[in-house]
Design an enzyme around this catalytic site. Sequence first.
Site, PDB file in Angstrom:
ATOM      1  N   SER A 137      46.375  50.460  37.900  1.00 28.55           N
ATOM      2  CA  SER A 137      46.763  49.203  38.527  1.00 28.55           C
ATOM      3  C   SER A 137      46.779  48.070  37.499  1.00 28.55           C
ATOM      4  O   SER A 137      47.526  48.141  36.520  1.00 28.55           O
ATOM      5  CB  SER A 137      45.824  48.907  39.694  1.00 28.55           C
ATOM      6  OG  SER A 137      46.256  47.799  40.446  1.00 28.55           O
ATOM      7  N   ASP A 345      52.038  26.402  31.409  1.00 25.89           N
ATOM      8  CA  ASP A 345      52.248  26.799  30.014  1.00 25.89           C
ATOM      9  C   ASP A 345      51.472  28.069  29.666  1.00 25.89           C
ATOM     10  O   ASP A 345      50.902  28.197  28.593  1.00 25.89           O
ATOM     11  CB  ASP A 345      51.866  25.655  29.064  1.00 25.89           C
ATOM     12  CG  ASP A 345      50.399  25.219  29.227  1.00 25.89           C
ATOM     13  OD1 ASP A 345      49.742  25.654  30.194  1.00 25.89           O
ATOM     14  OD2 ASP A 345      49.918  24.425  28.386  1.00 25.89           O
ATOM     15  N   HIS A 398      48.701  53.765  46.139  1.00 27.50           N
ATOM     16  CA  HIS A 398      48.180  53.046  44.981  1.00 27.50           C
ATOM     17  C   HIS A 398      46.865  53.628  44.465  1.00 27.50           C
ATOM     18  O   HIS A 398      46.574  53.547  43.277  1.00 27.50           O
ATOM     19  CB  HIS A 398      48.000  51.569  45.335  1.00 27.50           C
ATOM     20  CG  HIS A 398      47.744  50.688  44.161  1.00 27.50           C
ATOM     21  ND1 HIS A 398      48.711  50.414  43.209  1.00 27.50           N
ATOM     22  CD2 HIS A 398      46.628  50.015  43.768  1.00 27.50           C
ATOM     23  CE1 HIS A 398      48.205  49.612  42.285  1.00 27.50           C
ATOM     24  NE2 HIS A 398      46.949  49.348  42.610  1.00 27.50           N
TER      25      HIS A 398
END
Length: 421
Positions: A137, A345, A398
């Site tokens: 993951s 940013d 998953h």
Amino acid sequence: MRTTEHYFEVPLDHADPAGETITVFAREYVSVDHTEEQAQELPWLLFLQGGPGGRGNRFPSLGGWGKAAAKDFRILMLDQRGTGLSSPADRHTLPLRGSDRDQADYLTHFRADSIVADAEAIRRTLGAAPWTIYGQSYGGFCALTYLSFAPEGLREVLITGGLAPLTGPADRVYQATFRRVAARNAEYFGWYPEDRETVNRIARHLRETPEVLPDGSPLTVERFQMVGSFLGGNTRVDGLHHLLEDAFTATPDGDRLSDTFLEQVRGLVTRAANPLYALMHESIYGQGEATDWAALRVLQDHPEFRPDVPAPLLTGEMVYPWYFEQDPALEPLRAVAALLAEKDDWAPLYDLDRLAATTVPVAAAVYTDDIYVDRDLSLETARAVRGLQVWETDEFHHDGIADDGEAIFGRLLGMARAHTA
């Protein structure tokens, strides 16, 4: 098995190696099938777990993929910075940094680029040759960052359910995963149609009757929807039915949610054990732009997930601002989370040119119906990494390595080794 505990001092900011340091903990696992002398000659395998904000797995014994890996490796299980026995980052420790802005600035050093720099510093301290890494993951996201910025430290890379999107805003991740989660809801309620009415009943009840979890925090409809985490499981998905089957109990004041149900739900919805998951989650998709609560924005395109509709769907891994209003472990960090969401940013996490030219063998399992890491985005990433070998399967979800980790690990290692043969 034999275990050895390691504590490493690493720079908080690897761009300033002479500055402040933090502690990173790792535990080494070795099979007793190897003598201590033999173990010293084994190559290292670094496991990077899911998250963000999850501590390294604690093995009570070597089973599953750990058993398979320990045949040929010394396993190093990392408590990624801020988690477990590494220097913690939570509601207790973060205020020591100062203002909300100071805390947010501190947390900018807790993404995959810093985790990879920690790993390389640890590898050099151990005197290890280039090592094998196994990323599950979010650990796979970190593996792609490792391939981007420190490929010289890697022998081979194995990834399960963790091929991160390399470009684009966080919004497209949630557009894809909302669709996957909706499909999984439909599949689940097809198996257990009676649970559709139970979920509706619980939602109606919570709108009309205040319910409190054992930690004193409110259980709202939106928090209840978080039990959809079960939907990401392979065999674990049936645990959702077991949770719902004893949701209500009779009381002198009418039906209320049972203590058994409330206690189980508390464990599913609190982030007390992994606050970095909520704080840093959307930042793992931040590449030069603000994430700005992407999941909340995309939710507007998927009204079937809204908590105020008559039959709300259960949710996946999405993180919302209200987490920091309703979870006592997160409420003190509400302003810090807002600052992180506004940050515009973020440094790049991947080097597309280096990934396109890598010579490190990479093998990845892609789960067709994964509700957390979208299959289509995963295959897009696979095409961008030179030589990456994909095994796509619909047999697992998953958490596949929790169901048949030994076979999955063996298959991926074989694929990576065959690539270099």
